[in-house]
Design an enzyme around this catalytic site. Structure first.
Site, PDB file in Angstrom:
ATOM      1  N   ASP A  55     -60.327 -30.414  10.874  1.00 43.13           N
ATOM      2  CA  ASP A  55     -61.533 -31.195  11.175  1.00 43.13           C
ATOM      3  C   ASP A  55     -61.420 -32.700  10.878  1.00 43.13           C
ATOM      4  O   ASP A  55     -62.428 -33.393  10.825  1.00 43.13           O
ATOM      5  CB  ASP A  55     -62.766 -30.650  10.426  1.00 43.13           C
ATOM      6  N   LYS A  58     -57.612 -34.523  14.644  1.00 42.77           N
ATOM      7  CA  LYS A  58     -56.303 -34.528  15.313  1.00 42.77           C
ATOM      8  C   LYS A  58     -56.438 -34.286  16.815  1.00 42.77           C
ATOM      9  O   LYS A  58     -55.845 -35.002  17.637  1.00 42.77           O
ATOM     10  CB  LYS A  58     -55.395 -33.456  14.694  1.00 42.77           C
ATOM     11  N   THR A  59     -57.200 -33.274  17.200  1.00 42.36           N
ATOM     12  CA  THR A  59     -57.344 -32.942  18.619  1.00 42.36           C
ATOM     13  C   THR A  59     -58.156 -34.001  19.356  1.00 42.36           C
ATOM     14  O   THR A  59     -57.860 -34.341  20.502  1.00 42.36           O
ATOM     15  CB  THR A  59     -57.991 -31.553  18.769  1.00 42.36           C
TER      16      THR A  59
END
Length: 439
Positions: A55, A58-59
Site C-alpha cells: 500500500d 508501487k502499482t
C-alpha cells in the site's frame, strides 16, 4: 504464477499475466490488459522494478510511469486495475503476482517489474527481484520505513540488485520536514544493507497526482534518474540460460516459457533444454517475442517469451531453467556458505541446529532443503559452512546466492551462497533426514 508478457503469434495471439491453463485457440486469445509494446530498438534494455511495503504506491507508480511515457509515444498506458488484474488481487487490493511492463525513455528501453509487497506472497517478489538491474524503493511519506521495506531491501541485495532509486510517495500529504526525515531514514537503511545510501537518487512526489495528470514532474525526474545510472553488464558470450518465471500453453504448438535471459543469445530455431524439478526436456525455440513483437534473437538481460515446440505445459514449472544443450547443471545436493540474520536485521532471536529444514529460495525456484551444518548450533549473526540436500534436482551453479525463509513466521532468516555442487542423492519417500543420514 501469472505473467504480464504479451506474446503474439501471427496476427493476434496475446498473453498477459496468463495462468498456466491451456489457451482454447492456438492463434487468438483476447487479453483484457494489453501491455505496453516496447519496440525492439537498439536501445539497451534495463530491468527495473518497484519494491516496498504493501500500500505504499508501487502499482500506482508503475501505472503513472506508463501514462506519462504514453503521452510521449514511449509506452502504452496500463491502468492500475490492469496490473492488479488477478481475482485475489482485486479482491484484496494488493499485488500478489509479479507483473512485467515495457516502456522507453529517449535513451533506454525498460522492462518494469511490479513486485508484490504483501508478506504472504514474498516468494513471487523474490522471483521478480532476481531479474532486476535497478530497484525503485517506494516509501510512503505518510508511513515511512516499514517491515516489508526492510525485507525487500534484504532480498534485493541478496539476489544481486546493484542500483537503487528511492521514490518517496504521497509527498503532497505531509510537511517538508517530514519528507526530510523519511529521506534520512531511507538513506540510512540503504547504507545498513550494503547500498550507497548517500549517493542514491531520491525522488519526492505523488504517484497518484502523476497518474491523474496533475503533476508529472516526479515521473520525469524518476526517468532521468534511471537513465543516469550505469549500464548493466551483460554476458552474451556464454551459452544461453534463462530462468523460467512463468509459462502458458498454446494448443497444438507447444508451451510459452517466460523469463529474463541471464546470459548468452537465443536465436529462433535454436535447440533448447529445459531442466529442473527433477526433469530434463528437449525442445526447439520456434518463436521468440519481446513485448508483443516477434524477434529473431534475444540477448542477455532481455525479458521475453519463448515458444517451445512439443512441450506440454504441465511438465514445465516456474524455477526450471531453459538453456542451450549442456549449459545447465541440475543436482539436489550442494555445499553452501550460510549466514543467519541477526535480530537487528529482522532475523531470528534464537539460533538453528544442524539438520534445520525449511524452504530455500534461489533464482526463480524454491525447494525444501535440509541444512547439515559444520556447527551443531548457528546463532543469529553467525556464519557457517553447510551441506544442503533438496527434495528434487534443481538448476544450480557455483556462486549463486540464495535465501532461507522460515515457513512458520514467513520471514527471511538467512542468506548464503552456493560454494560447490555435489552428486545427486536419491531421496526416498520425501524423507530428507533419512537420506542425509545415509550419506
Amino acid at each position: 504464477m501469472t505473467s504480464s508478457v504479451i506474446f503474439s503469434f501471427t496476427k493476434s495471439l496475446l498473453f498477459n499475466r496468463c495462468s498456466s491453463s491451456t489457451l482454447r485457440h492456438p492463434l487468438i486469445w483476447n487479453s483484457t490488459a494489453f501491455l505496453a509494446t516496447a519496440s525492439t530498438s537498439p536501445k539497451i534494455n534495463v530491468n527495473v522494478g518497484t519494491i516496498g511495503h504493501i500500500d505504499h504506491g508501487k502499482t500506482t507508480l508503475t501505472s503513472a510511469i506508463t501514462r506519462v511515457q504514453a503521452k510521449k509515444g514511449f509506452a502504452k498506458h496500463i491502468k492500475f486495475d490492469e496490473i492488479d488484474k488477478g481475482k485475489e488481487e482485486k479482491k484484496r487490493g494488493i499485488t500478489i503476482n509479479v507483473a512485467h511492463i515495457g516502456y522507453e525513455s529517449p535513451a533506454r528501453r525498460y522492462s518494469h517489474t511490479d513486485c508484490p509487497g504483501h508478506s504472504d506472497f514474498i516468494k513471487n517478489m523474490i522471483c521478480g527481484t532476481s531479474q532486476m538491474d535497478v530497484a525503485v524503493l517506494v516509501i510512503a511519506a505518510t508511513d515511512g520505513v516499514m517491515e516489508q521495506t526492510k525485507e525487500h531491501l534484504i532480498l534485493a541485495k541478496q539476489v544481486g540488485v546493484k542500483n537503487m532509486v528511492i521514490f518517496i510517495n504521497k509527498a503532497d500529504l505531509v510537511e517538508e520536514d517530514v519528507l526530510d526525515l523519511v529521506e534520512i531514514e531511507a538513506r540510512e537503511l540503504l547504507t545498513i544493507h550494503g547500498f550507497d545510501g548517500d549517493a542514491t537518487p531520491v525522488i519526492r512526489g505523488s504517484a497518484l497526482a502523476a497518474l491523474e495528470g496533475q503533476d508529472i514532474s516526479c515521473i520525469e525526474r524518476l526517468l532521468e534518474a534511471l537513465d543516469s545510472l550505469p549500464e548493466p553488464n551483460r554476458n552474451d558470450k556464454d551459452t544461453f540460460v534463462m530462468p523460467i518465471g512463468s509459462k502458458t500453453a498454446i494448443t497444438g504448438r507447444g508451451t510459452v516459457v517466460v523469463g529474463t535471459l541471464e546470459r548468452g543469445i537465443l536465436k529462433k530455431g535454436d535447440k533448447v533444454e529445459i531442466k529442473g524439478d527433477g526433469q530434463t526436456l528437449q525442445t526447439t525455440a520456434s518463436d521468440i517475442h519481446v513485448f508483443g513483437k516477434s524477434v529473431k534473437e534475444v540477448r542477455a538481460g532481455e525479458h521475453c517469451g519463448v515458444l517451445c515446440r512439443g512441450v506440454k505445459a504441465e511438465t514445465v514449472k516456474r524455477g526450471m531453467w531453459a538453456g542451450h544443450p549442456g549449459a545447465i547443471t541440475i543436482t539436489n545436493r550442494v555445499k553452501v556458505e550460510l549466514y543467519l540474520l541477526s535480530e537487528a536485521e529482522n532475523g531470528r532471536k534464537i539460533g538453528i541446529r544442524t539438520g534445520f529444514t525449511d524452504k530455500m529460495y534461489c533464482s526463480t525456484w524454491d525447494q525444501v532443503g535440509r541444512f547439515d551444518m559444520n556447527n551443531e548450533l548457528l546463532m543469529p549473526g553467525e556464519h557457517t559452512s553447510a551441506t544442503v540436500l533438496l527434495m528434487k534436482d534443481m538448476p544450480l551453479r557455483k556462486g549463486m546466492p540464495f535465501t532461507l525463509r522460515e515457513g512458520s513466521s514467513k520471514t527471511t532468516i538467512a542468506r548464503g551462497i552456493i560454494s560447490d555442487l555435489e552428486e545427486h542423492v536419491a531421496v526416498e519417500k520425501h524423507n530428507l533426514k533419512k537420506s542425509a543420514e545415509k550419506i
